[in-house]
Design an enzyme around this catalytic site. Structure first.
Site, mmCIF file in Angstrom:
data_model
loop_
_atom_site.group_PDB
_atom_site.id
_atom_site.type_symbol
_atom_site.label_atom_id
_atom_site.label_comp_id
_atom_site.label_asym_id
_atom_site.label_seq_id
_atom_site.Cartn_x
_atom_site.Cartn_y
_atom_site.Cartn_z
ATOM 1 N N GLY A 128 -30.968 -62.576 8.343
ATOM 2 C CA GLY A 128 -31.794 -62.639 9.545
ATOM 3 C C GLY A 128 -32.924 -63.652 9.473
ATOM 4 N N ALA A 129 -32.860 -64.572 8.513
ATOM 5 C CA ALA A 129 -33.920 -65.575 8.378
ATOM 6 C C ALA A 129 -33.545 -66.873 9.086
ATOM 7 C CB ALA A 129 -34.192 -65.855 6.906
ATOM 8 N N LEU A 131 -30.827 -68.481 8.289
ATOM 9 C CA LEU A 131 -30.099 -69.288 7.312
ATOM 10 C C LEU A 131 -28.608 -68.948 7.319
ATOM 11 C CD1 LEU A 131 -32.664 -69.219 4.368
ATOM 12 C CD2 LEU A 131 -32.376 -70.949 6.147
ATOM 13 N N SER A 134 -24.643 -64.647 8.144
ATOM 14 C CA SER A 134 -23.426 -64.217 8.842
ATOM 15 C C SER A 134 -22.275 -65.191 8.593
ATOM 16 C CB SER A 134 -23.690 -64.037 10.333
ATOM 17 O OG SER A 134 -24.211 -65.203 10.919
ATOM 18 N N ASP A 178 -22.515 -73.012 12.330
ATOM 19 C CA ASP A 178 -22.812 -72.339 11.065
ATOM 20 C C ASP A 178 -21.605 -72.336 10.136
ATOM 21 O OD1 ASP A 178 -25.097 -71.882 12.477
ATOM 22 O OD2 ASP A 178 -24.905 -69.693 12.525
HETATM 23 P P1 ADP Z 1 -28.399 -64.637 9.986
HETATM 24 O O1 ADP Z 1 -27.007 -65.161 10.103
HETATM 25 O O2 ADP Z 1 -29.410 -65.564 10.561
HETATM 26 O O3 ADP Z 1 -28.777 -64.236 8.584
HETATM 27 P P2 ADP Z 1 -27.310 -62.639 11.724
HETATM 28 O O4 ADP Z 1 -27.940 -61.568 12.544
HETATM 29 O O5 ADP Z 1 -26.457 -63.630 12.382
HETATM 30 O O6 ADP Z 1 -28.481 -63.322 10.880
HETATM 31 O O7 ADP Z 1 -26.397 -61.967 10.606
HETATM 32 C C1 ADP Z 1 -26.931 -60.985 9.748
HETATM 33 C C2 ADP Z 1 -25.962 -59.830 9.629
HETATM 34 O O8 ADP Z 1 -24.816 -60.243 8.850
HETATM 35 C C3 ADP Z 1 -26.506 -58.640 8.895
HETATM 36 O O9 ADP Z 1 -27.255 -57.815 9.753
HETATM 37 C C4 ADP Z 1 -25.247 -57.972 8.386
HETATM 38 O O10 ADP Z 1 -24.641 -57.225 9.414
HETATM 39 C C5 ADP Z 1 -24.352 -59.162 8.076
HETATM 40 N N1 ADP Z 1 -24.458 -59.546 6.659
HETATM 41 C C6 ADP Z 1 -25.049 -60.644 6.159
HETATM 42 N N2 ADP Z 1 -24.986 -60.685 4.812
HETATM 43 C C7 ADP Z 1 -24.350 -59.550 4.439
HETATM 44 C C8 ADP Z 1 -23.972 -58.974 3.179
HETATM 45 N N3 ADP Z 1 -24.246 -59.581 2.022
HETATM 46 N N4 ADP Z 1 -23.316 -57.792 3.193
HETATM 47 C C9 ADP Z 1 -23.030 -57.186 4.367
HETATM 48 N N5 ADP Z 1 -23.365 -57.668 5.567
HETATM 49 C C10 ADP Z 1 -24.013 -58.832 5.628
HETATM 50 MG MG MG Z 2 -26.060 -65.581 11.958
#
Ligand code: ADP
Ligand code: MG
Length: 388
Positions: A128-129, A131, A134, A178
């Site tokens: 959620g930063a 970066l 996802s 991304d």
């Molecule tokens: P960003 O892509 O900017 O970090 P997003 O809201 O697009 O933020 O994606 C974050 C989401 O991706 C998390 O809330 C989670 O659902 C999923 N996610 C990311 N990394 C992991 C991980 N290591 N294990 C499980 N889910 C993950």
């Molecule tokens: Mg994302």
């Protein structure tokens, strides 16, 4: 932990959770967008790079049709039958990895006839930063399944699979940037992507030779792509394109802006102006990097931030402060990065001033009474790959 430690830990955790050895460990990086924000879904240009923060997927095929996913991120173990996987039955974090299986099915792979799999995920990409943790999770799983299922899809196709998973299985209306950065990135380089043709070129960044670093300032203000502002911005862009009678804002140039102002309301016009000028800034950045090197791009980064703050209105006070404080401390250019409404800013900073930028930004946040930001540097790194 080093990245090699992450790889062996992922293999060990897989063994622990599933009681057998993984077939292998794959990883994919998060990304920073150097410039080109909210241009991807307007079929424009972006210039992201893969970073040295990654997500690891330890994967083992099964002899039935079941898929199971676990993550260090959560206590849940989620299990589905591949033949039954669909966006309707997916939710939460497991929609990212399992959405990849579904999206491969949409791409013509017969899921009922594929071997099931177990996946264990771990990551050092902050969530959620901005970066793209996802895309990192999607792309790590995508290259793992591509290899184990012997699909031999090329990376642009896997990027589209990742985007489909995010759009339909997760429900976040994001573009192709991304996943492209995570799959196509190269050390010391950025990925210059034309989101209309999906053609990409690797562009040398030359940060190290120029004595520059990218400082990330994670404001800790949370953003969510699946809601609100992001969808509203997309709708404004569509409305602007419709008012101009073009397929997408990619077809609008800076010279067309005077005409645009006359055929839409002021807010829509400012959204359009951001996208149109941002596309021009991406092209200017690529040209400057090629002709003069990275010291020449600082002003373009600054202009991008102003456009996002004033025209696209996706910044927040914490991001604005991060940018101003970093510039005052000696960064040569700074901007918020990612979808907006929170997340991170980047500051292109001479190496000898990184400590100064870090302490001055932290002090400015403390003085403003904001939550302490997390500040760290990232290096342009290689894209998704098999680790073990
Ligand atoms: P960003 O892509 O900017 O970090 P997003 O809201 O697009 O933020 O994606 C974050 C989401 O991706 C998390 O809330 C989670 O659902 C999923 N996610 C990311 N990394 C992991 C991980 N290591 N294990 C499980 N889910 C993950
Ligand atoms: Mg994302």
């Amino acid at each position: 932990m080093t990245h090699d430690d992450f790889t062996s830990q992922a293999a060990a955790d897989f063994l622990d959770r599933f009681g057998r050895a993984a077939d292998g460990v794959w990883s994919a990086p998060g990304r920073v967008n150097l410039i080109g924000e909210h241009t991807d879904y307007n079929e424009g240009f972006v210039l992201p790079f893969a970073i040295d923060r990654r997500t690891w997927a330890a994967v083992g095929l099964r002899d039935d049709n079941t898929a199971r996913v676990t993550s260090t991120f959560s206590e849940d173990e989620v299990e589905v039958e591949l033949a039954q996987v669909s966006p309707e039955i997916l939710d939460g974090w497991s929609a990212y990895p399992l959405g990849i299986a579904w999206a491969l099915g949409e791409n013509g792979i017969d899921l009922a006839g594929q071997a099931g799999f177990d996946v264990h995920i771990s990551s050092d990409v902050p969530v959620g930063a901005g970066l793209s943790s996802s895309a990192a999770i999607e792309c790590a799983v995508a290259i793992a399944l591509d290899e184990r299922w012997q699909l031999e899809l090329d990376r642009p196709t896997l990027a589209r699979v990742g985007q489909l998973a995010e759009n339909k299985a997760v429900g976040a209306p994001t573009g192709i940037m991304d996943q492209s950065a995570s799959l196509l990135g190269r050390r010391d380089s950025a990925v210059f992507l034309d989101c209309r043709s999906l053609r990409s070129e690797i562009v040398d960044l030359g940060f190290q030779a120029a004595g520059l670093e990218i400082v990330i300032i994670d404001t800790k203000v949370s953003h969510s792509h699946a809601t609100g502002g992001y969808a509203a911005r997309r709708a404004s862009c569509e409305a602007g394109a419709a008012a101009l009678g073009v397929e997408s804002l990619r077809d609008v140039g800076v010279a067309d802006l005077d005409r645009a102002r006359e055929v839409m309301d002021d807010e829509t016009f400012r959204r359009v102006r951001h996208v149109v000028t941002e596309n021009a800034r991406v092209l200017a950045t690529v040209r400057a990097l090629r002709e003069s090197g990275p010291l020449a791009i600082g002003e373009i980064l600054d202009a991008s931030h102003v456009s996002m703050r004033d025209d696209f209105e996706i910044s927040v006070p914490e991001l604005d402060l991060a940018v101003v404080a970093a510039r005052e401390a000696g960064a040569i250019g700074a901007r918020m990065t990612g979808g907006g409404f929170g997340g991170a800013a980047i500051a292109l900073t001479p190496s000898h001033l990184v400590a100064e930028v870090t302490s001055q930004v932290a002090a400015a946040f403390a003085e403003a009474g904001y939550t302490a930001p997390e500040i760290f540097t990232v290096k342009p790194s290689d894209g998704a790959k098999r680790e073990l």
